[in-house]
Write a protein that holds these residues in place. Structure first.
Motif, PDB file in Angstrom:
ATOM      1  N   GLY A  79       0.818  -1.204   0.000  1.00  0.00           N
ATOM      2  CA  GLY A  79       0.000   0.000   0.000  1.00  0.00           C
ATOM      3  C   GLY A  79       0.852   1.254   0.000  1.00  0.00           C
ATOM      4  N   ILE A  80       0.152   2.403  -0.008  1.00  0.00           N
ATOM      5  CA  ILE A  80       0.857   3.680  -0.025  1.00  0.00           C
ATOM      6  C   ILE A  80       1.688   3.857   1.247  1.00  0.00           C
ATOM      7  CG2 ILE A  80       0.525   6.180  -0.053  1.00  0.00           C
ATOM      8  CD1 ILE A  80      -2.004   5.722  -1.695  1.00  0.00           C
ATOM      9  N   SER A  87      10.495   4.195   1.651  1.00  0.00           N
ATOM     10  CA  SER A  87      11.294   5.252   1.021  1.00  0.00           C
ATOM     11  C   SER A  87      11.659   6.375   1.984  1.00  0.00           C
ATOM     12  CB  SER A  87      10.513   5.844  -0.167  1.00  0.00           C
ATOM     13  OG  SER A  87       9.337   6.514   0.288  1.00  0.00           O
ATOM     14  N   GLY A  88      10.809   6.591   3.002  1.00  0.00           N
ATOM     15  CA  GLY A  88      11.057   7.696   3.920  1.00  0.00           C
ATOM     16  C   GLY A  88      10.654   9.035   3.362  1.00  0.00           C
ATOM     17  N   ARG A  89       9.906   9.044   2.228  1.00  0.00           N
ATOM     18  CA  ARG A  89       9.461  10.292   1.608  1.00  0.00           C
ATOM     19  C   ARG A  89       7.939  10.337   1.600  1.00  0.00           C
ATOM     20  NH1 ARG A  89      13.465   8.599  -1.980  1.00  0.00           N
ATOM     21  NH2 ARG A  89      11.857   7.857  -3.434  1.00  0.00           N
ATOM     22  N   PRO A  90       7.355  11.578   1.688  1.00  0.00           N
ATOM     23  CA  PRO A  90       5.900  11.699   1.686  1.00  0.00           C
ATOM     24  C   PRO A  90       5.320  11.381   0.308  1.00  0.00           C
ATOM     25  CG  PRO A  90       6.917  13.866   1.634  1.00  0.00           C
ATOM     26  CD  PRO A  90       8.029  12.887   1.822  1.00  0.00           C
ATOM     27  N   LEU A 113      -3.008  11.640   1.615  1.00  0.00           N
ATOM     28  CA  LEU A 113      -1.689  12.228   1.864  1.00  0.00           C
ATOM     29  C   LEU A 113      -1.040  11.396   2.980  1.00  0.00           C
ATOM     30  CD1 LEU A 113       0.547  14.319   1.581  1.00  0.00           C
ATOM     31  CD2 LEU A 113      -0.751  15.831   3.125  1.00  0.00           C
ATOM     32  N   THR A 114       0.135  10.862   2.667  1.00  0.00           N
ATOM     33  CA  THR A 114       0.846  10.009   3.614  1.00  0.00           C
ATOM     34  C   THR A 114       2.260  10.551   3.809  1.00  0.00           C
ATOM     35  OG1 THR A 114      -0.397   8.108   2.788  1.00  0.00           O
ATOM     36  CG2 THR A 114       1.523   7.643   4.161  1.00  0.00           C
ATOM     37  N   VAL A 115       2.665  10.692   5.099  1.00  0.00           N
ATOM     38  CA  VAL A 115       4.003  11.217   5.399  1.00  0.00           C
ATOM     39  C   VAL A 115       4.691  10.293   6.389  1.00  0.00           C
ATOM     40  CG1 VAL A 115       3.342  13.625   4.966  1.00  0.00           C
ATOM     41  CG2 VAL A 115       3.149  12.660   7.278  1.00  0.00           C
ATOM     42  N   ASN A 128      -1.155   8.832   7.846  1.00  0.00           N
ATOM     43  CA  ASN A 128      -1.937   8.822   6.609  1.00  0.00           C
ATOM     44  C   ASN A 128      -3.289   9.487   6.853  1.00  0.00           C
ATOM     45  OD1 ASN A 128      -2.553   7.661   3.798  1.00  0.00           O
ATOM     46  ND2 ASN A 128      -4.264   6.885   5.023  1.00  0.00           N
ATOM     47  N   VAL A 129      -3.647  10.465   5.947  1.00  0.00           N
ATOM     48  CA  VAL A 129      -4.960  11.120   6.015  1.00  0.00           C
ATOM     49  C   VAL A 129      -5.652  10.948   4.659  1.00  0.00           C
ATOM     50  CG1 VAL A 129      -4.260  12.776   7.771  1.00  0.00           C
ATOM     51  CG2 VAL A 129      -3.969  13.364   5.374  1.00  0.00           C
TER      52      VAL A 129
END
Length: 526
Positions: A79-80, A87-90, A113-115, A128-129
């Motif tokens: 998943g996202i 990766s450690g990136r948003p 949006l996932t960070v 994750n939102v």
């Protein structure tokens, strides 16, 4: 400043306050989700934390999801959120319906949006939102959500660190309690001192040995509490261990605050924290009972050897006594003169007396086989008293004996002789300046009662309850082991009888021995 910026500042401030006040992880994350929703207006959100093995993400807090949607772990790259964790990136997905990596969350989801949640560049989890509105999140939302996620990650790490510290503190406390239980439970006196010789710990065994509670001695100078230790030279040994940092051990006779004489082994060791000297550890082992048993065993061996020697001497004496008695008898046949007849009668009387004495020595020296028989106590008393006759005369002790009409008893000769001997010797020792010794036999309550009384100083009421305890003695040091009366009571009990004492200070003492009378059908052995 626009309303969006104000909302962000308010959110950062609120989250900072939460970080400072909350110490529970679940409560903190739920609060962060509520504050973030006021800024980002998401329909659902989830915070997943990296598992300890680093292989999956597990839900820590969520908003708007059903239980099934957030059930179970999420593997990295799944998943996202899995891709962001890897990766450690948003990652911003404006339309999840066209994203193959999207892991279904809520029905009708459009934008996500996932960070990553990073603390000191280390992944803690992902935030994750999602929203059902198209383009609900824009690129400019990434940095604010990253800031919130970073704050949350730092808070999570702090809470985890705090929880680890609490766990360590609990483990340390349990370990301390366990060690304290061991120290309090062992049958050794253990206490510690600082470098100024002040007491820093004092276990229960030390309380029993010293007569002082821990509350009375803690933080007090040891040598002021127990000045007798200076007389024993113990202070020098303490200073020596402090100076050399080498363990010491010693054995000494110690008089505690109750005035009791105790034999102790003590071990002294430096108390170290690395190379720093904190004080001393002292271990005290009370060996009074062991020493008494050892002395009694040695004394028994000596008495046994003396008995064997006495038997040999008595046997050698009996031979010439027999010759002397026979010669006197032969001379009496030759019709001697009256003066000669008187001398011969005296010779025969003294020979018979010596033969009676040596016979008693041989009786004591013979090893008993535990055979019980019907015994008359009066002859037994006479045998014991005849053996002690010289001691009575030397001690200026007048003997009074009265034997009533009594029944025989079932008993083992040698133990009963030992019992009688101990009672009479104790009475003699109670009258160092002379006095009166009484030995009486009478019938009482279906048995026979022997009373041995003296006119000595008597025994204090406080000591009467302990007089038959092993190793308790009222005699001076070196005059007794404290086992004589204990063994006497054991012998009395072995014969089905009782032994007790009546005494008053200044009025002398009376030992009473009661033994059951022998019945006709009683077996001849125990």
């Amino acid at each position: 400043m626009n309303s969006r910026q104000e909302q962000l500042l308010h959110a950062y401030h609120a989250i900072s306050e939460e970080l400072a006040s909350l110490t529970g992880l679940k409560e903190l994350l739920d609060r962060i989700l509520r504050i973030s929703r006021e800024v980002f207006h998401f329909d659902n959100a989830v915070i997943r934390l990296l598992r300890a093995d680093g292989q999956a993400l597990e839900v820590a807090a969520s908003y708007g999801y059903s239980d099934c949607a957030v059930l179970g772990p999420l593997r990295l790259e799944q998943g996202i959120m899995g891709q962001v964790a890897r990766s450690g990136r948003p990652m911003l997905v404006t339309d999840v319906r066209h994203c193959a990596a999207y892991y279904p969350g809520i029905p009708g989801a459009c934008c996500a949006l996932t960070v990553p949640m990073l603390a000191h560049d280390r992944l803690v989890g992902v935030f994750n939102v999602e929203s059902t509105r198209p383009a609900a999140f824009a690129p400019e939302d990434i940095e604010p959500l990253m800031t919130v996620a970073t704050q949350a990650a730092v808070a999570i790490e702090n809470i985890r660190l705090l929880e680890r510290e609490r766990q360590l503190a609990r483990r340390y406390q349990k370990l301390c309690e366990f060690n304290d239980r061991i120290i309090q439970s062992v049958n050794l006196g253990i206490y510690t001192l600082d470098t100024d010789l002040r007491v820093t710990s004092w276990n229960r065994r030390m309380e029993a040995l010293s007569g002082c509670s821990a509350a009375e001695v803690l933080h007090q100078p040891l040598l002021e509490l127990f000045p007798v230790l200076i007389q024993e030279g113990f202070d020098c040994r303490l200073q020596q261990v402090l100076q050399t940092r080498q363990a010491e051990k010693l054995q000494l006779v110690h008089y505690n605050l109750r005035g009791e004489r105790r034999v102790q082994k003590r071990k002294l060791a430096p108390l170290l924290d690395g190379d720093q000297l904190l004080g001393l550890v002292v271990i005290v082992e009370d060996i009074t009972e062991f020493k008494g048993l050892l002395d009694q065993m040695i004394q028994s061996e000596k008495l046994a050897e003396v008995g064997r020697l006495a038997a040999g001497i008595a046997h050698e004496i009996n031979n010439p006594l027999t010759v002397l008695g026979y010669c006197a008898e032969v001379l009496e046949r030759d019709d001697p003169l009256p003066a000669q007849r008187e001398y011969l009668a005296r010779i025969r009387s003294e020979v018979e007396r010596l033969q009676h004495l040596t016979g008693g020595l041989l009786g004591f020296a013979r090893a008993g086989q535990g055979q019980r028989q019907r015994l008359a106590l009066a002859p037994l008393c006479d045998q014991v008293l005849s053996l002690l006759d010289y001691r009575l005369q030397r001690g200026r002790i007048a003997l009074q004996r009265h034997y009533g009409v009594i029944a025989p008893v079932w008993g083992d000769v040698n133990p009963l002789k030992q019992l009688l001997m101990n009672l009479v010797v104790n009475a003699v020792q109670a009258m160092p300046d002379g006095g009166r010794l009484g030995v009486h036999l009478r019938s009482r309550r279906g048995g026979v009662e022997l009373v041995v009384c003296d006119s000595g100083a008597g025994i204090a009421h406080t000591q009467l309850e302990r007089i038959f305890d092993p190793f308790f003695t009222t005699k001076k040091e070196g005059e007794g082991t404290g086992l004589g009366l204990y063994l006497c009571r054991q012998i009395a009990r072995d014969h089905g009888g009782r032994l007790w004492l009546r005494s008053r200070v200044g009025r002398g003492s009376q030992f009473h021995l009661w033994l059951p009378a022998a019945e006709e059908d009683m077996p001849p052995c125990a």
